[in-house]
Scaffold this active site. Structure first.
Site, PDB file in Angstrom:
ATOM      1  N   LYS A  58      41.053  44.305  23.223  1.00  0.00           N
ATOM      2  CA  LYS A  58      41.630  45.608  23.547  1.00  0.00           C
ATOM      3  C   LYS A  58      42.821  45.417  24.474  1.00  0.00           C
ATOM      4  CE  LYS A  58      40.763  47.778  27.304  1.00  0.00           C
ATOM      5  NZ  LYS A  58      41.098  47.107  28.579  1.00  0.00           N
TER       6      LYS A  58
ATOM      7  N   GLU B 215      36.858  51.312  40.505  1.00  0.00           N
ATOM      8  CA  GLU B 215      36.991  49.904  40.893  1.00  0.00           C
ATOM      9  C   GLU B 215      37.650  49.812  42.262  1.00  0.00           C
ATOM     10  OE1 GLU B 215      38.129  47.103  37.453  1.00  0.00           O
ATOM     11  OE2 GLU B 215      39.266  48.924  37.076  1.00  0.00           O
TER      12      GLU B 215
ATOM     13  N   HIS C 150      37.009  51.824  27.194  1.00  0.00           N
ATOM     14  CA  HIS C 150      35.693  51.755  27.854  1.00  0.00           C
ATOM     15  C   HIS C 150      35.068  53.144  28.096  1.00  0.00           C
ATOM     16  CE1 HIS C 150      36.874  47.707  28.253  1.00  0.00           C
ATOM     17  NE2 HIS C 150      37.462  47.767  29.417  1.00  0.00           N
TER      18      HIS C 150
HETATM   19  C1  BG6 Z   1      39.316  45.573  31.498  1.00  0.00           C
HETATM   20  C2  BG6 Z   1      40.517  46.225  32.102  1.00  0.00           C
HETATM   21  O1  BG6 Z   1      39.230  45.855  30.136  1.00  0.00           O
HETATM   22  O2  BG6 Z   1      38.155  46.052  32.171  1.00  0.00           O
HETATM   23  C3  BG6 Z   1      40.591  45.952  33.588  1.00  0.00           C
HETATM   24  O3  BG6 Z   1      41.688  45.724  31.455  1.00  0.00           O
HETATM   25  C4  BG6 Z   1      39.304  46.360  34.274  1.00  0.00           C
HETATM   26  O4  BG6 Z   1      41.698  46.609  34.198  1.00  0.00           O
HETATM   27  C5  BG6 Z   1      38.114  45.760  33.551  1.00  0.00           C
HETATM   28  O5  BG6 Z   1      39.348  45.888  35.612  1.00  0.00           O
HETATM   29  C6  BG6 Z   1      36.820  46.330  34.097  1.00  0.00           C
HETATM   30  O6  BG6 Z   1      35.757  45.626  33.531  1.00  0.00           O
HETATM   31  P1  BG6 Z   1      34.380  45.463  34.299  1.00  0.00           P
HETATM   32  O7  BG6 Z   1      33.509  44.731  33.355  1.00  0.00           O
HETATM   33  O8  BG6 Z   1      34.684  44.719  35.556  1.00  0.00           O
HETATM   34  O9  BG6 Z   1      33.920  46.867  34.577  1.00  0.00           O
END
Ligand code: BG6
Length: 515
Positions: free
Chosen positions: A171, A239, A263
């Site tokens: 993605k 985040e 997501h």
């Molecule tokens: C990625 C994004 O797909 O997912 C990032 O490009 C993001 O920006 C990350 O930080 C978050 O993934 P996870 O698994 O840490 O929630």
């Protein structure tokens, strides 16, 4: 919430061993990039350590623009794996066994000659015993996927007479509806849909898959999972991290494309979908697409009313000073890229008519947490209430994706004492307490599925197009609006104040992060 009741597992269950992958040769495009180091190699390494990958019949051929030898590639991957929390079985001995399977060839993906030398290299590896099943993993920016797909097609690498040939695409799949449609067309001229694996690593997370088990493995919740009982749904992916080393990518992408388009829409579709007839790729993916199709394209007025974007300025996170987005290395000093988005989605179908889905995601917020909160309607009468303060809080089911993976349910209980007073309590199920051990990380699950030929947890072509069909109009309206007043939230906060205007009803509100 005043009281917490801990839910205990009814029996202790050990995590069963993972299945075995087909023998295969994984060709990674973009092997000198960040994702290969941080996610792909640690995941493949762990799969090898736990015996899911057949020792002699597994190889990785990394490719990239960076000139380096196989030895240099191995050394750089070793350094990354030794410090990665995902390479859980790292030891010198384990790595030495694994690194023998790593190879590297540099080349320019726009040069047809490169695919010929790749073919030659693959032939040489096969002559040394490598498998004839080929998995092409495209871990490059989306704009570089079309030449790779064409190169694989023209060179004949996509059609493999001696074994299978699959393609995994990272993605974001395209950057809008038009590019996603063009990429799908391109890919399907070269590969059959059954051999195309569009990856969204959220689908590999145990707790994301658990949404389906929670909903369709229990008879308790499904009857009330609809507009008659549910008031609104909140989906958050917050985040504390900023853009790290990825400013160039992020400046072009922004939070809407990076997180919401993939997501967050995945979390929404799993929460909202109808029961599939079985847990197989077609049945599950069909129901997810139906949800996306029920979300109508927003008009410009709706975009203005139902979306909020933000960008972080300087602030403090966990007691440490954090710089603003525009001060991050590689970011333009007047950047208009959003690092936060909140959207109200409406799902216009029988089950969800009138129930808003509030979705938000942002970087450099005060807490890292991903969760879905399903807010139920109030009781029809407040029979215990003597004063407005005695009002019973509506029930909430929280599906915690990360951290503290689990499920919590809040309900009212009588406070001990002579008065008839109801107080909210919370029943908590924690994955870690119930199952112990360590669940596989998302990339392990998904790489293994791709190597075994199971596409259930991957995104179908029409699903990606439907995601963009919803997202692209928002992006287009934003482009036409005056430049937003950025920065509009402090690093370490819950996001821009303006996000509160999305939720106007007095009984609804965004949950505080960490609440
Ligand atoms: C990625 C994004 O797909 O997912 C990032 O490009 C993001 O920006 C990350 O930080 C978050 O993934 P996870 O698994 O840490 O929630």
């Amino acid at each position: 919430m005043s009281t917490v009741v801990q839910a205990t597992p009814t029996r202790s269950v050990a995590i069963p061993p993972m299945p075995k992958a087909d023998p295969c040769l994984v060709v990674i495009f973009g092997a000198s990039g960040d994702l290969t180091k941080r996610k792909l190699i640690p995941a493949l390494f762990d799969l090898a350590c736990i015996g899911c990958i057949a020792g002699q019949q597994f190889d990785v051929l990394g490719t990239g623009r960076t000139e380096m030898t196989t030895e240099e590639f191995r050394a750089s991957m070793r350094e990354a794996a030794s410090t990665s929390k995902d390479a859980r079985k790292f030891s010198d001995w384990n790595w030495e066994q694994f690194e023998k399977r790593l190879h590297y060839v540099a080349g320019d993906i726009n040069d047809h000659g490169f695919y010929e030398s790749l073919k030659k290299q693959i032939g040489e590896l096969e002559a040394q015993g490598a498998s004839s099943n080929h998995m092409f993993y495209v871990s490059t920016p989306a704009s570089l996927a079309p030449p790779i797909v064409q190169g694989l097609g023209k060179s004949g690498l996509a059609k493999n007479a001696k074994g299978w040939a699959r393609i995994v695409l990272e993605k974001p799949f395209g950057r809008d509806l038009e590019t996603a449609q063009a990429l799908n067309k391109e890919v399907l001229q070269v590969f059959d849909e059954k051999d195309v694996y569009r990856i969204d690593h959220y689908l590999g997370k145990e707790t994301v898959q658990n949404i389906l088990v929670f909903r369709f493995g229990n008879s308790l919740f499904e009857p009330i999972w609809n507009r008659n009982y549910i008031d609104y749904v909140e989906i958050t992916a917050a985040e504390t991290l900023g853009v790290e080393q990825r400013a160039a990518f992020y400046e072009e992408t922004g939070a809407l494309r990076d997180m919401i388009a993939s997501h967050l829409l995945q979390l929404l579709t799993l929460t909202a979908m109808e029961p599939p007839v079985a847990f197989d790729a077609d049945s599950v993916r069909e129901q997810k697409v139906q949800v996306l199709r029920s979300i109508h394209r927003m008009t410009p007025e709706q975009v203005a009313e139902r979306t909020v974007r933000g960008q972080y300025g300087p602030g403090t996170i966990g007691g440490k000073a954090a710089q603003g987005y525009r001060e991050e290395p590689g970011v333009k000093p007047n950047s208009r890229t959003e690092t936060y988005v909140a959207v109200e989605f409406r799902i216009d179908n029988w089950r969800w008519a009138g129930v808003p889905f509030y979705v938000r995601s942002g970087k450099r917020l005060g807490k890292s947490e991903t969760e879905i909160k399903v807010h139920f309607k109030r009781t029809p009468q407040a029979i215990f209430a003597k004063t407005p303060d005695d009002d019973i809080e509506p029930n909430v089911i929280t599906l915690r994706v990360q951290p503290n993976e689990g499920i919590a349910m809040s309900f009212a209980a009588k406070q001990p004492g002579s008065q008839m007073k109801a107080v909210p309590v919370r029943m908590n199920f924690a994955y870690q307490d119930a199952f112990g051990g360590q669940a596989p990380v998302a990339y392990e699950t998904l790489l293994l599925d791709a190597m075994r030929g199971d596409p259930t947890l991957f995104t179908r072509g029409d699903e990606t197009e439907n995601q963009w069909r919803i997202i692209t109009p928002i992006e287009e309206v934003w482009q036409d609006l005056p430049a937003p007043q950025f920065p509009n939230y402090d690093a370490g906060s819950d996001g821009p104040e303006e996000a509160n205007r999305l939720i106007t009803s007095e009984c609804r509100h965004w949950s505080r992060l960490g609440e």
